[in-house]
Design an enzyme around this catalytic site. Structure first.
Site, PDB file in Angstrom:
ATOM      1  N   LYS A 273       0.835  -1.205   0.000  1.00 40.10           N
ATOM      2  CA  LYS A 273       0.000   0.000   0.000  1.00 40.10           C
ATOM      3  C   LYS A 273       0.868   1.253   0.000  1.00 40.10           C
ATOM      4  CE  LYS A 273      -1.608   2.046   3.565  1.00 40.10           C
ATOM      5  NZ  LYS A 273      -2.275   2.436   4.830  1.00 40.10           N
ATOM      6  N   ASP A 291      -6.398   0.625   0.987  1.00 39.10           N
ATOM      7  CA  ASP A 291      -6.475   0.844   2.431  1.00 39.10           C
ATOM      8  C   ASP A 291      -7.848   0.388   2.923  1.00 39.10           C
ATOM      9  OD1 ASP A 291      -8.213   2.769   1.541  1.00 39.10           O
ATOM     10  OD2 ASP A 291      -7.271   4.440   2.599  1.00 39.10           O
TER      11      ASP A 291
END
Length: 410
Positions: A273, A291
């Site tokens: 991420k 996320d």
């Protein structure tokens, strides 16, 4: 004296002195009759008395029967009289009758209320039952529809429509972390774990003022670094990651941030991420930022059922063109933070409600939904202290006491 007179005189004299033979017999018979009569009189008297008593008894019984009949007749008459209007009017005038009537009326009213309540309860129960059945049918229909897998082409089409609609709403979508170079973005992204971008943006000015380069941060005192990043939470583990990645950048990459996923994920505290945030916004390399907001929304949109971030990334990659990956991430995260919240989505204020298969999970009333909007959508400051020029909201305020410290350090 003649013979006729003499004979007469003889007859008369006998009669005066003694009774004639016929007379004596008559007298004897009369005496016997009188004696017999005297003798029979007590028996007759007794018989008469018995007959009288019997008659009296019969008379008394007759009187009692007559009295009973009379009483029955009177009762019947009273009942009949009660049924007549006159009798009712008379009864109503009586206080006792009025009290009884009032009690009767009250009982009837109570009975009517009870009946009405029972009827209302039955109706309500029936309505609830009907609503429950309807909801069950809808749920069953949804489940039945869910059993039919959606084709990849259909998902791709829906994903494109959602992306286009979000692009119109969030034309100003951008990374919500303040940064001026790849190193600052990398550090800010590491600090954003388990906290808000706003709190990170309020913390990094003083941090970058003291440690502007990887070399500076690698040489930082751990306790001083911890104190500077304390507002972001988990400051000890985050300080350890920052010291490690700064040292790796200094020692392995000449003090610069690498531009590939493979190299970035080797740095301490950096995952996919974080790597895609840096690549997409500092280097222009497309990538999805999966996320918590992104994962929650793509599942609500039924674009995936995966919960693992890597699997989510792979499935969404296949639905959209590579050129849209970075901006689709920004738009989706913007929407999740401002409208499609985790616990109570503002469905009634959602601009893409018609495209959402999960519409109705949150507040559908438009006025109530508006109160749930956040940041610029709710008329509040944004998360960035230095937002882009086209940002329609207000900049976020600095952390109290930190702006002066950052200015002094610079």
């Amino acid at each position: 004296m003649s013979e006729h007179q003499a004979a007469r005189s003889t007859t008369t004299g006998r009669t005066a002195k003694e009774p004639a033979p016929g007379a004596t017999a008559a007298r004897t018979a009369g005496s016997k009759k009188a004696a017999a009569a005297k003798k029979a009189t007590p028996e007759k008297a007794a018989a008469k008395r018995a007959a009288t008593q019997t008659a009296s008894t019969k008379s008394a019984a007759t009187k009692k029967a007559a009295t009973a009949k009379k009483a029955t007749a009177e009762k019947s008459t009273e009942k009949t009289a009660e049924k007549t209007p006159a009798a009712k009017a008379a009864a109503e005038k009586s206080p006792a009758t009025k009290t009884t009537a009032a009690k009767t009326t009250a009982k009837k009213a109570t009975a009517k209320k009870t009946t009405a309540k029972k009827t209302a309860a039955k109706k309500a129960a029936g309505t609830k039952t009907a609503a429950t059945k309807t909801a069950a049918k809808k749920t069953a229909a949804k489940q039945a529809a869910g059993t039919k897998p959606e084709s990849q082409e259909s998902k791709a089409e829906r994903a494109a429509r959602i992306n286009d609609a979000l692009a119109e709403v969030y034309y100003y979508a951008h990374p919500e972390l303040d940064f001026e170079n790849p190193f600052e973005l990398l550090v800010a992204t590491v600090l954003s774990a388990q906290t808000t971008d706003l709190r990170v943006n309020q913390t990094t000015p003083a941090l970058f003022a003291k440690y502007p380069t990887p070399e500076d941060m690698a040489a930082a005192d751990p306790e001083e670094l911890e104190e500077l990043i304390r507002p972001t939470g988990f400051f000890r583990s985050k300080a350890k990651s920052l010291l490690g990645l700064s040292a790796a950048l200094r020692d392995d990459f000449g003090g610069t941030v690498p531009g590939t996923v493979e190299e970035l994920v080797k740095l301490p505290g950096v995952g996919r991420k974080t790597a895609f945030v840096v690549l997409g916004n500092a280097f222009g390399v497309p990538g999805l930022t999966v996320d918590t907001h992104f994962g929650r929304l793509v599942r609500r949109w039924k674009l995936t059922e995966q919960t693992d971030a890597v699997k989510v990334e792979q499935e969404i990659d296949d639905l959209l063109p590579e050129s849209e990956w970075t901006m689709f991430s920004h738009r989706t995260i913007f929407h999740g933070r401002r409208i499609c919240h985790s616990r109570k989505p503002a469905c009634g204020a959602c601009p893409i409600a018609e495209l959402c298969p999960s519409y109705g999970e949150g507040e559908t009333d438009p006025e109530k939904a508006k109160k749930l909007l956040k940041y610029e959508m709710g008329g509040q400051p944004g998360q960035r202290l230095k937002p882009p020029a086209d940002y329609p909201g207000r900049p976020a305020p600095p952390l109290p006491g930190r702006d002066q410290a950052a200015g002094a350090a610079r």
